[in-house]
Each structure stands twice: as C-alpha cells, then as structure tokens.
Design a protein around this motif. Structure first.
Motif, PDB file in Angstrom:
ATOM      1  N   GLY A  47       0.841  -1.188   0.000  1.00 43.46           N
ATOM      2  CA  GLY A  47       0.000   0.000   0.000  1.00 43.46           C
ATOM      3  C   GLY A  47       0.878   1.241   0.000  1.00 43.46           C
ATOM      4  O   GLY A  47       2.100   1.161  -0.029  1.00 43.46           O
ATOM      5  N   ILE A  48       0.232   2.368   0.028  1.00 45.33           N
ATOM      6  CA  ILE A  48       0.924   3.651   0.086  1.00 45.33           C
ATOM      7  C   ILE A  48       0.674   4.247   1.460  1.00 45.33           C
ATOM      8  O   ILE A  48      -0.463   4.328   1.917  1.00 45.33           O
ATOM      9  CB  ILE A  48       0.400   4.622  -0.995  1.00 45.33           C
ATOM     10  N   GLY A  49       1.740   4.643   2.126  1.00 48.33           N
ATOM     11  CA  GLY A  49       1.624   5.285   3.428  1.00 48.33           C
ATOM     12  C   GLY A  49       2.239   6.665   3.379  1.00 48.33           C
ATOM     13  O   GLY A  49       3.061   6.959   2.508  1.00 48.33           O
ATOM     14  N   GLN A  50       1.842   7.502   4.298  1.00 49.86           N
ATOM     15  CA  GLN A  50       2.377   8.863   4.326  1.00 49.86           C
ATOM     16  C   GLN A  50       3.529   8.951   5.307  1.00 49.86           C
ATOM     17  O   GLN A  50       3.466   8.418   6.416  1.00 49.86           O
ATOM     18  CB  GLN A  50       1.295   9.865   4.704  1.00 49.86           C
ATOM     19  N   ARG A  51       4.577   9.619   4.889  1.00 53.66           N
ATOM     20  CA  ARG A  51       5.729   9.847   5.742  1.00 53.66           C
ATOM     21  C   ARG A  51       5.483  11.067   6.610  1.00 53.66           C
ATOM     22  O   ARG A  51       4.674  11.931   6.267  1.00 53.66           O
ATOM     23  CB  ARG A  51       6.977  10.052   4.882  1.00 53.66           C
ATOM     24  N   TYR A  56       5.219  10.412   0.501  1.00 53.72           N
ATOM     25  CA  TYR A  56       4.589   9.099   0.533  1.00 53.72           C
ATOM     26  C   TYR A  56       5.629   8.004   0.398  1.00 53.72           C
ATOM     27  O   TYR A  56       6.700   8.207  -0.175  1.00 53.72           O
ATOM     28  CB  TYR A  56       3.555   8.979  -0.592  1.00 53.72           C
ATOM     29  N   THR A  57       5.312   6.842   0.915  1.00 56.21           N
ATOM     30  CA  THR A  57       6.193   5.692   0.858  1.00 56.21           C
ATOM     31  C   THR A  57       5.360   4.429   0.735  1.00 56.21           C
ATOM     32  O   THR A  57       4.141   4.452   0.946  1.00 56.21           O
ATOM     33  CB  THR A  57       7.099   5.632   2.108  1.00 56.21           C
ATOM     34  N   LEU A  58       6.009   3.346   0.389  1.00 62.97           N
ATOM     35  CA  LEU A  58       5.325   2.066   0.342  1.00 62.97           C
ATOM     36  C   LEU A  58       5.153   1.523   1.754  1.00 62.97           C
ATOM     37  O   LEU A  58       5.938   1.834   2.652  1.00 62.97           O
ATOM     38  CB  LEU A  58       6.117   1.067  -0.504  1.00 62.97           C
ATOM     39  N   ASP A  59       4.149   0.693   1.927  1.00 64.73           N
ATOM     40  CA  ASP A  59       3.839   0.044   3.196  1.00 64.73           C
ATOM     41  C   ASP A  59       3.577  -1.422   2.852  1.00 64.73           C
ATOM     42  O   ASP A  59       2.688  -1.706   2.045  1.00 64.73           O
ATOM     43  CB  ASP A  59       2.597   0.716   3.805  1.00 64.73           C
ATOM     44  N   ILE A  60       4.369  -2.343   3.419  1.00 57.75           N
ATOM     45  CA  ILE A  60       4.373  -3.723   2.939  1.00 57.75           C
ATOM     46  C   ILE A  60       4.127  -4.730   4.053  1.00 57.75           C
ATOM     47  O   ILE A  60       4.724  -4.636   5.129  1.00 57.75           O
ATOM     48  CB  ILE A  60       5.719  -4.027   2.250  1.00 57.75           C
ATOM     49  N   TYR A  87      14.488  -7.995  -2.975  1.00 60.93           N
ATOM     50  CA  TYR A  87      13.483  -6.962  -2.731  1.00 60.93           C
ATOM     51  C   TYR A  87      13.579  -6.466  -1.292  1.00 60.93           C
ATOM     52  O   TYR A  87      13.469  -5.264  -1.032  1.00 60.93           O
ATOM     53  CB  TYR A  87      12.071  -7.498  -2.992  1.00 60.93           C
ATOM     54  N   SER A  88      13.785  -7.390  -0.356  1.00 60.89           N
ATOM     55  CA  SER A  88      13.932  -6.994   1.046  1.00 60.89           C
ATOM     56  C   SER A  88      15.151  -6.113   1.231  1.00 60.89           C
ATOM     57  O   SER A  88      15.105  -5.115   1.951  1.00 60.89           O
ATOM     58  CB  SER A  88      14.038  -8.232   1.938  1.00 60.89           C
ATOM     59  N   ASN A  89      16.239  -6.484   0.561  1.00 57.79           N
ATOM     60  CA  ASN A  89      17.462  -5.673   0.671  1.00 57.79           C
ATOM     61  C   ASN A  89      17.271  -4.300   0.041  1.00 57.79           C
ATOM     62  O   ASN A  89      17.814  -3.317   0.529  1.00 57.79           O
ATOM     63  CB  ASN A  89      18.643  -6.415   0.050  1.00 57.79           C
ATOM     64  N   ALA A  90      16.495  -4.224  -1.020  1.00 59.34           N
ATOM     65  CA  ALA A  90      16.256  -2.933  -1.682  1.00 59.34           C
ATOM     66  C   ALA A  90      15.383  -2.006  -0.839  1.00 59.34           C
ATOM     67  O   ALA A  90      15.518  -0.786  -0.915  1.00 59.34           O
ATOM     68  CB  ALA A  90      15.609  -3.153  -3.043  1.00 59.34           C
ATOM     69  N   THR A  91      14.496  -2.589  -0.043  1.00 52.02           N
ATOM     70  CA  THR A  91      13.570  -1.769   0.740  1.00 52.02           C
ATOM     71  C   THR A  91      14.034  -1.553   2.181  1.00 52.02           C
ATOM     72  O   THR A  91      13.491  -0.689   2.874  1.00 52.02           O
ATOM     73  CB  THR A  91      12.166  -2.405   0.771  1.00 52.02           C
ATOM     74  N   ARG A  92      15.032  -2.314   2.615  1.00 51.23           N
ATOM     75  CA  ARG A  92      15.473  -2.243   4.012  1.00 51.23           C
ATOM     76  C   ARG A  92      15.846  -0.813   4.403  1.00 51.23           C
ATOM     77  O   ARG A  92      16.543  -0.116   3.663  1.00 51.23           O
ATOM     78  CB  ARG A  92      16.664  -3.171   4.229  1.00 51.23           C
ATOM     79  N   ASN A  93      15.363  -0.386   5.550  1.00 53.07           N
ATOM     80  CA  ASN A  93      15.591   0.953   6.112  1.00 53.07           C
ATOM     81  C   ASN A  93      14.949   2.074   5.295  1.00 53.07           C
ATOM     82  O   ASN A  93      15.218   3.243   5.543  1.00 53.07           O
ATOM     83  CB  ASN A  93      17.095   1.225   6.305  1.00 53.07           C
ATOM     84  N   ASN A  94      14.128   1.713   4.308  1.00 52.91           N
ATOM     85  CA  ASN A  94      13.398   2.677   3.487  1.00 52.91           C
ATOM     86  C   ASN A  94      11.899   2.549   3.681  1.00 52.91           C
ATOM     87  O   ASN A  94      11.187   3.535   3.567  1.00 52.91           O
ATOM     88  CB  ASN A  94      13.594   2.374   1.992  1.00 52.91           C
ATOM     89  N   VAL A  95      11.461   1.308   3.856  1.00 54.07           N
ATOM     90  CA  VAL A  95      10.043   0.978   3.800  1.00 54.07           C
ATOM     91  C   VAL A  95       9.698   0.106   4.994  1.00 54.07           C
ATOM     92  O   VAL A  95      10.470  -0.773   5.374  1.00 54.07           O
ATOM     93  CB  VAL A  95       9.736   0.209   2.485  1.00 54.07           C
TER      94      VAL A  95
END
Length: 104
Positions: A47-51, A56-60, A87-95
């Motif tokens: 989903g999309i979440g608000q920072r 906005y950021t992804l929410d997984i 994918y987990s490594n790409a999103t780590r500490n971002n999402v």
C-alpha cells in the motif's frame, strides 16, 4: 482507481507480485541451507503510506504459509529469507515491511 477508465494492475500490485515471487525463491534457498523440508506460499500486500515529512512511501506486509515445519521454524525461515531476498534488501531501512509467518 475509482472513477478511472484505465484497466489493469496498478504499480503497487505489480511490485507485490514481484516481491512475492522473489521472497518465495529466497525461502526455498534458505530452507535448503537450513536443511528444512518445507513448502511455502507467499503473498505480499503493498500500500501507500504517508511519511512524517508529508511525502509518501510504500507500506508492505509479507504473508508466508508453510507446511512441513513448526511455527518457530517458520518464523526463523521467514526472517532468514528476509535477510537475503533482493526486494527486502532494496527496501530495508526505506520501507516498513512486516513479516507474518504461519505454519499449517
């Protein structure tokens, strides 16, 4: 999108499909390394979440159902796969990614 005339998947759905396929492959690899005989089914909700800054950021959420192992092994397997999945490594500490493991 409500009111849209566009037909097809949205970007979040496509990301979820790719993430689920990649994560399930990581699960298989890690299960072999851990010498676990298990099968898994992975689904991902994006989903999309608000920072806090207004952007906005992804929410997984990652949901994994396993068979052939107990609940503790399933949790360990999912956490280990999360460390190696691209994918987990790409999103780590971002999402914000939440892991859900179920042993059937």
């Amino acid at each position: 999108r409500p009111g849209s005339t566009h037909v097809g998947a949205n970007p979040e759905q496509l990301f979820a499909l790719g993430y689920a396929a990649c994560f399930d492959s990581a699960l298989s690899m890690v299960a072999g390394q851990m010498k676990l005989v298990a099968t898994s089914k992975t689904s991902v909700e994006v989903g999309i979440g608000q920072r806090p800054d207004g952007g906005y950021t992804l929410d997984i959420d990652i949901y994994v159902e396993t068979t052939g192992i107990d609940a503790e092994q399933a949790q360990q397997l999912v956490e280990a796969a999360h460390k190696v999945c691209p994918y987990s490594n790409a999103t780590r500490n971002n999402v914000d990614v939440r892991l859900h493991a179920t042993a059937l």
